[in-house]
Design an enzyme around this catalytic site. Structure first.
Site, PDB file in Angstrom:
ATOM      1  N   ASP A  48      -3.099  -1.056  10.762  1.00 23.39           N
ATOM      2  CA  ASP A  48      -3.313  -1.032   9.315  1.00 23.39           C
ATOM      3  C   ASP A  48      -3.904  -2.329   8.771  1.00 23.39           C
ATOM      4  O   ASP A  48      -4.273  -2.391   7.596  1.00 23.39           O
ATOM      5  CB  ASP A  48      -1.997  -0.743   8.581  1.00 23.39           C
ATOM      6  CG  ASP A  48      -1.545   0.702   8.727  1.00 23.39           C
ATOM      7  OD1 ASP A  48      -2.345   1.523   9.204  1.00 23.39           O
ATOM      8  OD2 ASP A  48      -0.393   1.000   8.368  1.00 23.39           O
ATOM      9  N   LYS A  84       0.864  -1.190   0.000  1.00 26.80           N
ATOM     10  CA  LYS A  84       0.000   0.000   0.000  1.00 26.80           C
ATOM     11  C   LYS A  84       0.889   1.225   0.000  1.00 26.80           C
ATOM     12  O   LYS A  84       2.061   1.185   0.381  1.00 26.80           O
ATOM     13  CB  LYS A  84      -0.943   0.015   1.204  1.00 26.80           C
ATOM     14  CG  LYS A  84      -0.243   0.108   2.571  1.00 26.80           C
ATOM     15  CD  LYS A  84       0.122   1.523   3.010  1.00 26.80           C
ATOM     16  CE  LYS A  84       0.797   1.523   4.383  1.00 26.80           C
ATOM     17  NZ  LYS A  84       1.418   2.846   4.709  1.00 26.80           N
TER      18      LYS A  84
END
Length: 313
Positions: free
Chosen positions: A152, A27
């Site tokens: 996350d 990401k």
């Protein structure tokens, strides 16, 4: 660094084998703003997560004895401390599933780069094992389990590009442009403690609605502080800025430049100094992991699951 991207061909070519290889995508934080610091010391933020079609691979083979056997390419990390192993054990405990798994991590993403490698590994273990073990937990329940492993992890579990607020727990799914990126990892590791203790770190950036943020120049509030502490990151970012708009992802150490097409990104990559590891990848608003799960479901693959082993507890 191994340099290949996720693709439907890579996903489909392995289906006939006994093991399945699931993507653990990277990401990037397209922007990151720190809006306040809470009394407990945690920082509230506004950030935009987007996945990349590049990352680690997690190979999984089902076991019938309930054991979780993990092999990986990460040195000096005990399996019991690995987020993949912990994710598998938590899923067993939550569901009462009596199946186990052989797990192997093909580590491709740089460790400590700010591209979400460990969180992505944990999420892939949860989502893939939930599918293979047929434990049938919802994504929201898997995200709750994932939150025990890292802040996350939930965004990787949900598998959609997301605008995150609070300390990262408030997610709004969105669809930013899917550009091409050149990501570099300087030869350094970032201490997040140093960054978040620095008095020069912005802590009161005004909160703005997502619609406004999406049409405003993207920035990272951590960037200047990181550059002040780590000259290697400053040098890598300076090199990227010769080619395209570039900035830090998360707290680093990775930096990225954005391009309109793959050709431009690959052209810059060919000029990359040898001291940097890096890769070219396209942003994607749907995680490659979820694309694979959907592909498997559509193909209605018959996985070799033992009968009557799905115990919900």
């Amino acid at each position: 660094m191994k340099n290949y991207q996720f693709s439907t061909a890579l996903l489909s070519s392995q289906i006939q084998g006994k093991k399945l290889r699931f993507p653990c995508p990277a990401k990037i934080n397209l922007f990151l703003y720190i809006t306040s610091q809470r009394p407990d010391g945690y920082h509230e933020l506004q950030t935009l997560f987007q996945f990349l079609n590049f990352g680690d691979w997690l190979s999984i083979e089902i076991r019938t004895d309930g054991k979780i056997i993990l092999t990986s390419e990460i040195p000096h990390l005990k399996n019991e401390d690995n987020l993949i192993y912990r994710a598998a054990k938590l899923l067993q405990q939550k569901t009462g599933c009596t199946l186990g798994a052989n797990l192997h991590l093909d580590k491709i993403l740089p460790i400590g780069g700010g591209v979400g490698g460990g969180s992505s590994n944990a999420a892939t273990a949860l989502v893939a094992l939930n599918y293979l073990w047929n434990t049938q937990l919802s994504l929201s329940t898997l995200a709750e389990i994932g939150l025990q492993l890292g802040a996350d992890v939930p965004v990787f579990v949900y598998g959609k590009a997301a605008f995150a607020e609070g300390v990262g727990e408030k997610l709004t799914f969105c669809q930013p442009p899917q550009k091409w990126f050149l990501v570099l990892k300087p030869e350094t590791s970032i201490s997040t403690a140093i960054i978040f203790k620095d008095p020069n770190l912005p802590r009161n950036t005004p909160k703005r609605p997502l619609a406004e943020l999406l049409i405003t120049k993207y920035e990272n509030d951590c960037e200047k502080v990181v550059l002040n502490h780590y000259s290697e990151v400053e040098e890598a970012l300076g090199w990227l800025l010769q080619y395209a708009p570039a900035r830090l992802t998360g707290t680093g150490a990775c930096v990225f430049a954005e391009f309109a097409n793959e050709q431009a990104a690959q052209s810059a990559f060919l000029d990359k100094p040898e001291k940097y590891v890096g890769f070219v990848a396209q942003g994607t608003n749907i995680s490659p992991l979820h694309q694979m799960i959907e592909y498997l479901s559509q193909q209605k693959q018959t996985l070799c699951l033992p009968n009557n082993t799905n115990s919900r507890g």
